[in-house]
Design an enzyme around this catalytic site. Structure first.
Site, mmCIF file in Angstrom:
data_model
loop_
_atom_site.group_PDB
_atom_site.id
_atom_site.type_symbol
_atom_site.label_atom_id
_atom_site.label_comp_id
_atom_site.label_asym_id
_atom_site.label_seq_id
_atom_site.Cartn_x
_atom_site.Cartn_y
_atom_site.Cartn_z
ATOM 1 N N SER A 21 0.816 -1.222 0.000
ATOM 2 C CA SER A 21 0.000 0.000 0.000
ATOM 3 C C SER A 21 0.847 1.268 0.000
ATOM 4 C CB SER A 21 -0.901 -0.004 1.241
ATOM 5 O OG SER A 21 -0.120 -0.135 2.415
ATOM 6 N N HIS A 154 -41.071 23.111 -8.557
ATOM 7 C CA HIS A 154 -41.220 22.305 -9.782
ATOM 8 C C HIS A 154 -40.555 22.986 -10.978
ATOM 9 C CE1 HIS A 154 -44.485 20.094 -7.617
ATOM 10 N NE2 HIS A 154 -44.725 21.307 -7.132
ATOM 11 N N SER A 275 -15.113 26.724 -26.063
ATOM 12 C CA SER A 275 -15.346 25.488 -26.804
ATOM 13 C C SER A 275 -14.258 25.361 -27.850
ATOM 14 C CB SER A 275 -16.712 25.558 -27.475
ATOM 15 O OG SER A 275 -16.745 24.698 -28.583
ATOM 16 N N GLU A 288 -19.913 22.445 -13.682
ATOM 17 C CA GLU A 288 -20.289 21.107 -14.168
ATOM 18 C C GLU A 288 -19.443 20.014 -13.515
ATOM 19 O OE1 GLU A 288 -21.662 21.352 -18.685
ATOM 20 O OE2 GLU A 288 -19.801 22.410 -18.307
HETATM 21 N N1 ARG Z 1 -1.094 -1.208 5.832
HETATM 22 C C1 ARG Z 1 -1.932 -1.695 6.867
HETATM 23 C C2 ARG Z 1 -3.303 -0.981 6.812
HETATM 24 O O1 ARG Z 1 -3.359 0.035 6.245
HETATM 25 C C3 ARG Z 1 -1.306 -1.433 8.178
HETATM 26 C C4 ARG Z 1 -1.712 -2.371 9.235
HETATM 27 C C5 ARG Z 1 -1.206 -3.710 8.932
HETATM 28 N N2 ARG Z 1 -1.393 -4.592 10.008
HETATM 29 C C6 ARG Z 1 -1.213 -5.888 9.886
HETATM 30 N N3 ARG Z 1 -1.401 -6.584 10.926
HETATM 31 N N4 ARG Z 1 -0.852 -6.409 8.744
HETATM 32 O O2 ARG Z 1 -4.284 -1.477 7.308
#
Ligand code: ARG
Length: 458
Positions: A21, A154, A275, A288
């Site tokens: 992540s 309306h 445009s 928009e």
């Molecule tokens: N990247 C994880 C999250 O955002 C962090 C926590 C991860 N904990 C674990 N026990 N793997 O949730």
């Protein structure tokens, strides 16, 4: 930092890529470092780690923050997330002292804390952004205090109202949004740190000290709830969804009002687009897109709710999915507010077009019915009489004030000459109940709105 002790193999690259992540949670770096610094201070104060180790860790965390801010930090996706990236760099810098940081802590209470710190900050910025939009609305309302427009139901002309009254309706909506965010702030302002993985920690930690260091006003009271609660994320997105819904109503009106058919407002050149093919066009793209982006925020709400649905206690990895929807909801709302406030503030109000529109289409019919009620006629009957009168006037192509009194009397003998003194002004002035569109009431509402904006701190 590979924690492979228990495993016989390295993690497969596909599994690593899928679970990582770092590419999105790196934006929590500031909050992660702040919570780590507070944690280390607490560990030292409690004698859990030596003071000099804490000092070294803190100094190194500060320099890691600088590396990130200067762009020299190397984020490694294979280290999974922002927490592991920072910790790995710490150990790289100071060796085994750095490995003491994670004492009495889990990534579960850590990420919950980071997310709350992030959300608290986002709420404050959001409230400031909404206030800017309110300020813009109030500015346009005050500049056009006496302007009369047709009020609609309306999408049909209904009764005359002050243009300022119409704009102040949006001020009210945004005020409710602010209140919602402030309430959401209270529930976000609870610190999970110290809950450990799920059950609390075995060390003699001081959670009140941690909360104070991090600016939380409360400490969570159940460790299992604390690591697995994301209500605050959902609440933020829900409040953002409502705000965007209000924004979409306002922008829809700006779009309609700037058509040639309405011609009530003109968007300033700096906030309009052209445009690529039709040289004469001036398009309301900011409005928009604000209308369009509303759907995206609703989508994030459904996504966050569905992620949390049926999750058993306590932390589950599903919860990593809380981030992108929250981040994008925050970014979408903040950028929308930022572009929309000046679009509203610079609107050119075409007062002539607006007031002329208020003079047509039998806008005073309700007032004429009310006139008959004052003569003792029950409202339902008065309604029918005026309705017939309007039909007659429409048939002969006249406005009501151009119809002869003799003809009025054919519909009801109670009509007298003074029916002709019903005007837009008298119609407005008569609506002086609390919250009505009478100029004196709108004046009070403007003053109250001004006070709301100035009275409270941004
Ligand atoms: N990247 C994880 C999250 O955002 C962090 C926590 C991860 N904990 C674990 N026990 N793997 O949730």
């Amino acid at each position: 930092m590979t924690l492979r002790g228990r495993f016989g193999k390295e993690m497969d690259d596909r599994a690593k890529a899928y679970t990582a992540s770092t590419h999105f949670d790196r934006r929590l770096y500031k909050h992660d470092i702040a919570s780590s610094i507070a944690h280390v201070r607490m560990l030292a104060k409690q004698g859990i780690i030596p003071e000099k180790d804490a000092e070294l860790i803190i100094m190194s965390l500060i320099s890691i923050r600088e590396e990130i801010e200067q762009g020299s930090f190397e984020f490694k996706e294979e280290l999974e997330d922002i927490h592991m990236n920072i910790e790995a760099r710490l150990v790289e810098k100071i060796g085994e002292v750095g490995a003491k940081l994670h004492t009495a802590r889990s990534r579960n209470d850590q990420v919950a804390t980071d997310m709350r710190l992030f959300t608290k900050e986002a709420i404050s910025e959001t409230v400031t952004g909404i206030k800017d939009l309110q300020r813009a609305l109030l500015h346009v309302a005050e500049d056009n205090k006496r302007l009369v427009m047709p009020g609609y139901t309306h999408m049909q002309r209904a009764q005359p109202v002050l243009f300022a009254h119409h704009l102040l309706a949006y001020f009210e909506m945004f005020q409710r949004d602010i209140e919602r965010f402030e309430q959401c702030y209270q529930r976000t302002d609870v610190m999970p740190l110290g809950s450990g993985a799920l059950a609390g920690v075995t060390y003699p930690i001081d959670r009140d000290f941690l909360a104070k260091e991090l600016g939380f006003s409360k400490v969570s009271t159940n460790s299992m709830d604390a690591v697995s609660d994301r209500d605050f994320v959902i609440e933020y997105i829900a409040a953002a969804g409502l705000t965007m819904m209000h924004i979409s109503r306002l922008t829809e009106e700006i779009i309609i009002w700037s058509t040639a058919e309405f011609g009530f407002v003109e968007i300033d050149d700096a906030f309009a687009t052209g445009s690529s093919i039709m040289p004469q066009k001036k398009n309301p793209d900011v409005a928009e897109l604000a209308r369009g982006k509303t759907g995206r925020v609703y989508g994030h709400l459904m996504s966050a709710l569905t992620t949390m649905k049926s999750l058993p206690l306590s932390y589950d990895r599903d919860m990593q999915e809380d981030k992108e929807c929250l981040f994008d909801a925050v970014d979408t709302l903040l950028s929308t507010l930022e572009a929309l406030a000046p679009t509203v503030a610079t609107l050119r109000v075409k007062a002539d077009r607006i007031s002329r529109a208020a003079e047509t289409d039998y806008m005073l019919a309700t007032d004429i019915a009310d006139y008959l009620v004052k003569k003792g006629i029950p409202f339902r009957q008065a309604h029918t009489i005026v309705s017939n009168l309007v039909r007659y006037a429409t048939d002969i192509g006249k406005a009501l004030h151009d119809v002869d009194l003799i003809d009025y009397r054919r519909f009801c003998p109670d009509f007298e000459n003074d029916v002709k003194s019903i005007t837009l002004e008298s119609s407005l002035a008569a609506r002086n109940c609390t919250g009505g569109t009478a100029p004196e009431e709108v004046e009070k509402a403007l003053a109250a709105a001004r006070k709301t904006l100035n009275g409270k701190k941004d």
